[in-house]
Design a protein around this motif. Structure first.
Motif, PDB file in Angstrom:
ATOM      1  N   VAL A   1       0.828  -1.202   0.000  1.00  0.00           N
ATOM      2  CA  VAL A   1       0.000   0.000   0.000  1.00  0.00           C
ATOM      3  C   VAL A   1       0.864   1.253   0.000  1.00  0.00           C
ATOM      4  N   VAL A   2       1.871   1.273   0.868  1.00  0.00           N
ATOM      5  CA  VAL A   2       2.661   2.499   0.976  1.00  0.00           C
ATOM      6  C   VAL A   2       3.534   2.689  -0.267  1.00  0.00           C
ATOM      7  N   LEU A   3       4.003   1.583  -0.852  1.00  0.00           N
ATOM      8  CA  LEU A   3       4.789   1.697  -2.090  1.00  0.00           C
ATOM      9  C   LEU A   3       3.918   2.203  -3.230  1.00  0.00           C
ATOM     10  N   ALA A   4       2.669   1.709  -3.283  1.00  0.00           N
ATOM     11  CA  ALA A   4       1.750   2.185  -4.318  1.00  0.00           C
ATOM     12  C   ALA A   4       1.530   3.679  -4.177  1.00  0.00           C
ATOM     13  N   GLY A   5       1.316   4.124  -2.936  1.00  0.00           N
ATOM     14  CA  GLY A   5       1.083   5.541  -2.698  1.00  0.00           C
ATOM     15  C   GLY A   5       2.286   6.370  -3.087  1.00  0.00           C
ATOM     16  N   TRP A   6       3.481   5.891  -2.757  1.00  0.00           N
ATOM     17  CA  TRP A   6       4.682   6.680  -3.015  1.00  0.00           C
ATOM     18  C   TRP A   6       5.036   6.675  -4.495  1.00  0.00           C
ATOM     19  N   SER A   7       4.945   5.502  -5.125  1.00  0.00           N
ATOM     20  CA  SER A   7       5.450   5.395  -6.493  1.00  0.00           C
ATOM     21  C   SER A   7       4.518   6.054  -7.507  1.00  0.00           C
ATOM     22  N   SER A   8       3.239   6.264  -7.161  1.00  0.00           N
ATOM     23  CA  SER A   8       2.316   6.867  -8.118  1.00  0.00           C
ATOM     24  C   SER A   8       2.703   8.296  -8.467  1.00  0.00           C
ATOM     25  N   ASN A   9       3.411   8.960  -7.561  1.00  0.00           N
ATOM     26  CA  ASN A   9       3.816  10.347  -7.767  1.00  0.00           C
ATOM     27  C   ASN A   9       2.601  11.245  -8.000  1.00  0.00           C
ATOM     28  N   SER A  10       1.575  11.032  -7.198  1.00  0.00           N
ATOM     29  CA  SER A  10       0.388  11.856  -7.260  1.00  0.00           C
ATOM     30  C   SER A  10       0.024  12.224  -5.827  1.00  0.00           C
TER      31      SER A  10
ATOM     32  N   LEU B   1      -9.752  12.329  -0.964  1.00  0.00           N
ATOM     33  CA  LEU B   1      -8.530  11.776  -1.544  1.00  0.00           C
ATOM     34  C   LEU B   1      -8.796  11.030  -2.850  1.00  0.00           C
ATOM     35  N   VAL B   2      -9.934  11.262  -3.484  1.00  0.00           N
ATOM     36  CA  VAL B   2     -10.310  10.588  -4.728  1.00  0.00           C
ATOM     37  C   VAL B   2     -10.450   9.078  -4.480  1.00  0.00           C
ATOM     38  N   SER B   3      -9.307   8.365  -4.511  1.00  0.00           N
ATOM     39  CA  SER B   3      -9.384   6.935  -4.222  1.00  0.00           C
ATOM     40  C   SER B   3      -8.185   6.498  -3.404  1.00  0.00           C
ATOM     41  N   GLY B   4      -7.507   7.451  -2.766  1.00  0.00           N
ATOM     42  CA  GLY B   4      -6.361   7.112  -1.928  1.00  0.00           C
ATOM     43  C   GLY B   4      -5.213   6.527  -2.716  1.00  0.00           C
ATOM     44  N   TYR B   5      -4.557   5.523  -2.157  1.00  0.00           N
ATOM     45  CA  TYR B   5      -3.344   4.985  -2.768  1.00  0.00           C
ATOM     46  C   TYR B   5      -3.593   4.364  -4.138  1.00  0.00           C
ATOM     47  N   SER B   6      -4.840   3.979  -4.453  1.00  0.00           N
ATOM     48  CA  SER B   6      -5.082   3.324  -5.745  1.00  0.00           C
ATOM     49  C   SER B   6      -5.609   4.297  -6.802  1.00  0.00           C
ATOM     50  N   THR B   7      -5.459   5.609  -6.576  1.00  0.00           N
ATOM     51  CA  THR B   7      -5.983   6.596  -7.521  1.00  0.00           C
ATOM     52  C   THR B   7      -5.455   6.383  -8.931  1.00  0.00           C
TER      53      THR B   7
ATOM     54  N   GLY C   1      -7.400  -1.049 -14.436  1.00  0.00           N
ATOM     55  CA  GLY C   1      -7.396  -2.391 -15.000  1.00  0.00           C
ATOM     56  C   GLY C   1      -7.069  -3.462 -13.981  1.00  0.00           C
ATOM     57  N   MET C   2      -6.233  -4.419 -14.397  1.00  0.00           N
ATOM     58  CA  MET C   2      -5.957  -5.599 -13.569  1.00  0.00           C
ATOM     59  C   MET C   2      -5.198  -5.239 -12.305  1.00  0.00           C
ATOM     60  N   ARG C   3      -4.324  -4.217 -12.394  1.00  0.00           N
ATOM     61  CA  ARG C   3      -3.567  -3.859 -11.196  1.00  0.00           C
ATOM     62  C   ARG C   3      -4.484  -3.324 -10.109  1.00  0.00           C
ATOM     63  N   TYR C   4      -5.487  -2.567 -10.525  1.00  0.00           N
ATOM     64  CA  TYR C   4      -6.470  -2.092  -9.551  1.00  0.00           C
ATOM     65  C   TYR C   4      -7.246  -3.278  -8.987  1.00  0.00           C
ATOM     66  N   ALA C   5      -7.612  -4.207  -9.880  1.00  0.00           N
ATOM     67  CA  ALA C   5      -8.363  -5.386  -9.426  1.00  0.00           C
ATOM     68  C   ALA C   5      -7.567  -6.182  -8.410  1.00  0.00           C
ATOM     69  N   MET C   6      -6.222  -6.148  -8.533  1.00  0.00           N
ATOM     70  CA  MET C   6      -5.396  -6.881  -7.571  1.00  0.00           C
ATOM     71  C   MET C   6      -5.466  -6.268  -6.189  1.00  0.00           C
TER      72      MET C   6
ATOM     73  N   ASP D   1      -2.106  13.203 -22.126  1.00  0.00           N
ATOM     74  CA  ASP D   1      -3.109  13.621 -21.146  1.00  0.00           C
ATOM     75  C   ASP D   1      -3.537  12.476 -20.236  1.00  0.00           C
ATOM     76  N   LYS D   2      -3.459  11.276 -20.809  1.00  0.00           N
ATOM     77  CA  LYS D   2      -3.857  10.119 -20.007  1.00  0.00           C
ATOM     78  C   LYS D   2      -2.798   9.791 -18.973  1.00  0.00           C
ATOM     79  N   LEU D   3      -1.550  10.108 -19.298  1.00  0.00           N
ATOM     80  CA  LEU D   3      -0.452   9.645 -18.456  1.00  0.00           C
ATOM     81  C   LEU D   3      -0.057  10.625 -17.351  1.00  0.00           C
ATOM     82  N   ILE D   4      -0.658  11.808 -17.321  1.00  0.00           N
ATOM     83  CA  ILE D   4      -0.302  12.694 -16.201  1.00  0.00           C
ATOM     84  C   ILE D   4      -1.078  12.262 -14.971  1.00  0.00           C
ATOM     85  N   ALA D   5      -0.492  12.605 -13.793  1.00  0.00           N
ATOM     86  CA  ALA D   5      -1.127  12.207 -12.538  1.00  0.00           C
ATOM     87  C   ALA D   5      -2.479  12.897 -12.400  1.00  0.00           C
ATOM     88  N   TYR D   6      -3.399  12.226 -11.740  1.00  0.00           N
ATOM     89  CA  TYR D   6      -4.753  12.762 -11.603  1.00  0.00           C
ATOM     90  C   TYR D   6      -4.764  13.995 -10.703  1.00  0.00           C
ATOM     91  N   GLU D   7      -5.302  15.070 -11.210  1.00  0.00           N
ATOM     92  CA  GLU D   7      -5.527  16.234 -10.357  1.00  0.00           C
ATOM     93  C   GLU D   7      -6.724  16.985 -10.919  1.00  0.00           C
TER      94      GLU D   7
END
Lengths: 322, 124
Positions: free
Chosen positions: A122-131, A216-222, A226-231, B42-48
């Motif tokens: 969870v924390v890696l997903a949150g950090w690596s998304s860069n959002s 937070l929109v959807s938190g760490y899974s924002t 697709g399949m990664r979200y389903a996981m 546009d699809k690949l930028i982070a959601y904001e």
């Protein structure tokens, strides 16, 4: 058991659990629908019974969007970490007498270890998304899970004291000769703490702050799709099943029931697990969400002292009686 | 009766670990040949909310998270100490009870100190 029979057991276990996960989502939507005077899914199959299958197929064919500014490697493996950690803790659950893949003496400890590893995903997903949303969702989730992990770990020490073992099968067997064949009454404080901590550990309402969609929109899974979200979704529902099973094993007497069901030994176990699952869904349909400071305050200021007091009282009573 | 903890039992866990890892990676790998792949900027930028993301997302966050992490280590070690004690409590007797009461008391002192320092107070 040879490796081959073990593999067969694993395949059966994983298939059953994944089907359970799929239909848990169906039950959730159906029950919440009914509670809100709606029908829930109705279109795919008879009364929407094929809806979970359709959802699975759909997420398999959906585009897998990886944001360009994300940390590519970590972003890709984070859902797998979550799923592997959750799935491997299924190995130690005893579904009935002898129905267990790995009957190890440190079963409970293993489950705690694995659920702590899932927090990494969870924390890696949150950090690596860069959002921003993912980042804060990941941080919140981490702090919440580790806080309530302590409360949960301490709430089960009372059970360990009474059973004298960490082996989950042993814990169920030890409950056979207590009142109603379960530890619910002597460990009611422990159960109270466990139940609240269980909701927080699995990020369920009223403690679903990591994915508080209004802030937070959807938190760490924002950023996941697709399949990664389903996981992540599968990992979350396997986590619910895990926690329901631990609650059943430690407080409700596991596979014990008023009478033995001849052809299906895990009958009572499954029934009790579904009772827990229904409670999860019922609470989701009923309660509003906690505020973050209230959540941390509840965990640290109420549940942990309560769990410690429960340990002292249990040990004291045991010293007086035994 | 105590179940034997032969390494064979752990083999099951090991196999399940490998199986679930393969399950996760294979589904993602096979999915590559079936799913759409039409990325554009546009699809690949982070959601904001559809805007260009402003500032770095990995900004400074509250120090409270660090405090919680440190406290977690303290209390988790305490819980780990309590597990073997709880399991062998029957054999150890009253001595173990007194020992553990002392241990929990010492921990409570630290707990009250942290509480008074306002560690659990998320907002001032």
């Amino acid at each position: 058991m040879t490796v081959l029979t073990m593999l067969l057991h694993i395949v059966v276990l994983v298939v059953v659990v994944l089907l359970h996960v799929a239909y848990a989502t169906y039950f959730e939507r159906k029950i919440i629908g009914r509670m809100q005077v709606r029908m829930g899914p109705m279109r795919v199959g008879w009364h929407g019974l094929l809806q979970p299958i359709a959802d699975g197929v759909k997420s398999f064919f959906k585009e897998d969007i990886i944001p360009e500014r994300a940390d590519q490697t970590l972003f890709r493996i984070a859902p797998v970490i979550c799923l592997v950690a959750m799935m491997s803790s299924l190995a130690v659950l005893p579904f009935a007498e002898g129905w267990v893949l790995a009957d190890i003496d440190i079963g409970l400890l293993f489950i705690f270890g694995m659920s702590a590893l899932a927090a990494y995903g969870v924390v890696l997903a949150g950090w690596s998304s860069n959002s921003k949303y993912s980042f804060f969702g990941g941080m919140r989730s981490m702090a919440q899970v580790i806080s309530y992990e302590i409360a949960m770990g301490l709430s089960l020490v009372g059970v360990m004291l009474m059973a004298g073992s960490l082996n989950l099968s042993e814990i169920v067997r030890a409950q056979g000769d207590s009142l109603f064949g379960m530890y619910l009454l002597p460990q009611c404080v422990g159960f109270f703490v466990f139940f609240i901590a269980m909701l927080a550990e699995t990020n369920r309402v009223p403690f679903d702050l990591p994915e508080a969609e209004t802030e937070l929109v959807s938190g760490y899974s924002t950023e996941y799709s697709g399949m990664r979200y389903a996981m992540f979704f599968m990992a979350e529902y396997i986590g619910m099943l895990m926690m329901a099973s631990i609650g059943t094993i430690c407080f409700l007497g596991g596979w014990h029931g008023p009478f033995a069901v001849p052809f299906f030994p895990p009958f009572w176990f499954v029934l009790k697990v579904y009772l827990f699952m229904f409670a999860f869904i019922w609470i989701r349909a009923t309660l509003p969400r906690y505020r973050y400071d209230q959540l941390m305050g509840l965990g640290w200021k109420l549940l942990i002292p309560l769990a410690l007091a429960n340990i002292v009282v249990t040990a004291g009573v045991k010293a007086l009686i035994g | 009766m105590v179940a034997p903890s032969v390494p064979q039992e752990y083999l099951g866990i090991f196999l399940l670990l490998i199986f679930s890892f393969l399950f996760g990676t294979l589904i993602l790998f096979l999915g590559r040949y079936f799913r759409l792949n039409r990325p554009y900027r546009d699809k690949l930028i982070a959601y904001e909310s559809g805007n260009e993301p402003t500032r770095e997302p990995r900004m400074r966050f509250s120090v409270k998270f660090y405090l919680i992490a440190i406290l977690f280590v303290v209390f988790d070690i305490e819980a780990i100490y309590l597990y073997p004690w709880a399991v062998t409590y029957d054999m150890l007797g009253v001595f173990a009870l007194v020992e553990m009461l002392l241990f929990i008391f010492l921990l409570l002192v630290a707990f009250v100190y942290a509480w008074k320092k306002g560690v659990f107070q998320w907002e001032k």
